[in-house]
Design a protein around this motif. Structure first.
Motif, PDB file in Angstrom:
ATOM      1  N   GLU A  35     -22.902  23.927  10.916  1.00 12.60           N
ATOM      2  CA  GLU A  35     -21.937  24.686  10.115  1.00 12.60           C
ATOM      3  C   GLU A  35     -22.038  24.290   8.646  1.00 12.60           C
ATOM      4  O   GLU A  35     -21.883  23.109   8.299  1.00 12.60           O
ATOM      5  CB  GLU A  35     -20.523  24.425  10.627  1.00 12.60           C
ATOM      6  N   PRO A  36     -22.276  25.248   7.746  1.00 20.44           N
ATOM      7  CA  PRO A  36     -22.392  24.905   6.324  1.00 20.44           C
ATOM      8  C   PRO A  36     -21.043  24.576   5.715  1.00 20.44           C
ATOM      9  O   PRO A  36     -19.986  24.926   6.248  1.00 20.44           O
ATOM     10  CB  PRO A  36     -22.984  26.179   5.711  1.00 20.44           C
ATOM     11  N   SER A  43     -21.900  33.734  10.959  1.00 20.63           N
ATOM     12  CA  SER A  43     -22.303  32.373  11.325  1.00 20.63           C
ATOM     13  C   SER A  43     -23.269  32.317  12.501  1.00 20.63           C
ATOM     14  O   SER A  43     -23.608  31.234  12.967  1.00 20.63           O
ATOM     15  CB  SER A  43     -21.067  31.528  11.640  1.00 20.63           C
ATOM     16  N   LEU A  45     -26.710  32.210  14.309  1.00 22.47           N
ATOM     17  CA  LEU A  45     -28.107  31.856  14.028  1.00 22.47           C
ATOM     18  C   LEU A  45     -28.993  32.546  15.052  1.00 22.47           C
ATOM     19  O   LEU A  45     -28.834  32.343  16.258  1.00 22.47           O
ATOM     20  CB  LEU A  45     -28.305  30.344  14.107  1.00 22.47           C
ATOM     21  N   TYR A  60     -29.279  25.538   9.945  1.00 18.12           N
ATOM     22  CA  TYR A  60     -27.874  25.887   9.762  1.00 18.12           C
ATOM     23  C   TYR A  60     -27.536  27.228  10.406  1.00 18.12           C
ATOM     24  O   TYR A  60     -28.419  28.038  10.728  1.00 18.12           O
ATOM     25  CB  TYR A  60     -27.546  25.955   8.272  1.00 18.12           C
ATOM     26  N   ALA A  61     -26.237  27.465  10.547  1.00 23.31           N
ATOM     27  CA  ALA A  61     -25.734  28.741  11.042  1.00 23.31           C
ATOM     28  C   ALA A  61     -26.044  29.861  10.046  1.00 23.31           C
ATOM     29  O   ALA A  61     -26.251  29.629   8.859  1.00 23.31           O
ATOM     30  CB  ALA A  61     -24.222  28.650  11.263  1.00 23.31           C
ATOM     31  N   GLY A  62     -26.079  31.082  10.574  1.00 25.89           N
ATOM     32  CA  GLY A  62     -26.085  32.243   9.697  1.00 25.89           C
ATOM     33  C   GLY A  62     -27.418  32.678   9.150  1.00 25.89           C
ATOM     34  O   GLY A  62     -27.466  33.451   8.186  1.00 25.89           O
ATOM     35  N   SER A  63     -28.527  32.229   9.719  1.00 24.22           N
ATOM     36  CA  SER A  63     -29.847  32.703   9.317  1.00 24.22           C
ATOM     37  C   SER A  63     -30.475  33.519  10.433  1.00 24.22           C
ATOM     38  O   SER A  63     -30.098  33.393  11.604  1.00 24.22           O
ATOM     39  CB  SER A  63     -30.771  31.535   8.960  1.00 24.22           C
ATOM     40  N   ARG A  78     -31.476  26.051   5.616  1.00 25.57           N
ATOM     41  CA  ARG A  78     -30.067  26.296   5.348  1.00 25.57           C
ATOM     42  C   ARG A  78     -29.635  27.689   5.797  1.00 25.57           C
ATOM     43  O   ARG A  78     -30.416  28.457   6.359  1.00 25.57           O
ATOM     44  CB  ARG A  78     -29.785  26.089   3.859  1.00 25.57           C
ATOM     45  N   GLU A  79     -28.401  28.031   5.480  1.00 27.37           N
ATOM     46  CA  GLU A  79     -27.771  29.267   5.950  1.00 27.37           C
ATOM     47  C   GLU A  79     -28.191  30.486   5.135  1.00 27.37           C
ATOM     48  O   GLU A  79     -28.715  30.372   4.035  1.00 27.37           O
ATOM     49  CB  GLU A  79     -26.249  29.116   5.912  1.00 27.37           C
ATOM     50  N   GLU A  80     -27.943  31.655   5.721  1.00 26.75           N
ATOM     51  CA  GLU A  80     -28.123  32.950   5.064  1.00 26.75           C
ATOM     52  C   GLU A  80     -29.554  33.173   4.558  1.00 26.75           C
ATOM     53  O   GLU A  80     -29.767  33.762   3.503  1.00 26.75           O
ATOM     54  CB  GLU A  80     -27.107  33.127   3.929  1.00 26.75           C
ATOM     55  N   TYR A  97     -30.407  27.867   0.878  1.00 27.38           N
ATOM     56  CA  TYR A  97     -29.803  29.103   1.384  1.00 27.38           C
ATOM     57  C   TYR A  97     -30.168  30.338   0.560  1.00 27.38           C
ATOM     58  O   TYR A  97     -30.562  30.266  -0.590  1.00 27.38           O
ATOM     59  CB  TYR A  97     -28.287  28.954   1.494  1.00 27.38           C
TER      60      TYR A  97
END
Length: 230
Positions: A35-36, A43, A45, A60-63, A78-80, A97
């Motif tokens: 979780e970022p 969120s 993944l 991380y979450a969300g990618s 990282r995320e996104e 990110y």
């Protein structure tokens, strides 16, 4: 695709919102869906089939990551991020990110890819490449990484500054600092890096081939092209 919903830190830690494709090989000590510390819209993944993820990797979450992901040890993603198929990323490298990464990208050891960077298909980053994204550090209002066009090759310990573009098939010499746009299929080096010739003009110093690059394609790429021809 499988949605994993368990935690076992001694083997593998998976957040609740991780969708992991079939055929994966994941070593102990991997964390997926971390979780970022910043708010993100989604969120979940997503990692496609056939991932090979080595110990120490944290994603991380969300990618969203395509099929065939391969990581070395102690990789951080990282995320996104939106990442295509067949990413290979070696030991101790980080993708921050908000990046867009194409297919068949290779990122070697100890590389930092800054936020909001674009790496197009078949880009190669050699060990120690560092990417910057903010011309006014800490300000953040105009933060954007460079755009590295398809098939560009970035040499060992190169620094790429923000907002620049490296053209398709370009080759950046080791230790260079890239402060401005580099034309497609050119060789550039120095601090600041300046284009000097076409990649097609490079000789092989070991006389293994007459020309390492022809029409911007290296020896391996030419072999793949020939194999794919009817």
């Amino acid at each position: 695709m499988k949605r994993h919903m368990h935690r076992n830190p001694s083997l593998l830690e998976l957040a609740d919102a991780v969708i992991l494709g079939d055929g994966h090989e994941i070593e102990p000590g991997v964390i997926l869906g971390y979780e970022p510390g910043r708010r993100i819209a989604d969120s979940v993944l997503h990692i496609g089939p056939g991932a090979q993820i080595r110990s120490g990797t944290v994603i991380y979450a969300g990618s969203t990551i395509g099929q065939g992901l391969k990581t070395g040890h102690n990789v951080v993603i990282r995320e996104e991020n939106t990442i295509g198929d067949d990413l290979s990323i070696w030991n101790n490298s980080t993708i921050d990110y908000g990046c867009i990464i194409g297919d068949s990208v290779k990122i070697h050891c100890s590389v930092y890819v800054a936020q909001f960077t674009t790496l197009e298909d078949e880009v190669f980053l050699a060990p120690g490449v560092i990417i910057a994204n903010d011309p006014h550090p800490i300000c953040g209002l105009c933060m954007r990484g460079p755009t590295i066009k398809r098939g560009a090759r970035i040499g060992v310990n190169v620094t790429l500054l923000s907002h620049i573009a490296v053209g398709e098939g370009a080759l950046i010499g080791a230790g260079s600092v890239v402060t401005r746009d580099i034309p497609a299929f050119s060789v550039a080096y120095g601090n600041p890096a300046r284009p000097t010739k076409s990649v097609d003009e490079l000789p092989c110093p070991f006389d293994l081939v007459e020309r390492p690059y022809i029409n911007g394609f290296d020896v391996r790429a030419r072999e793949v092209t020939r194999r794919s021809e009817p």
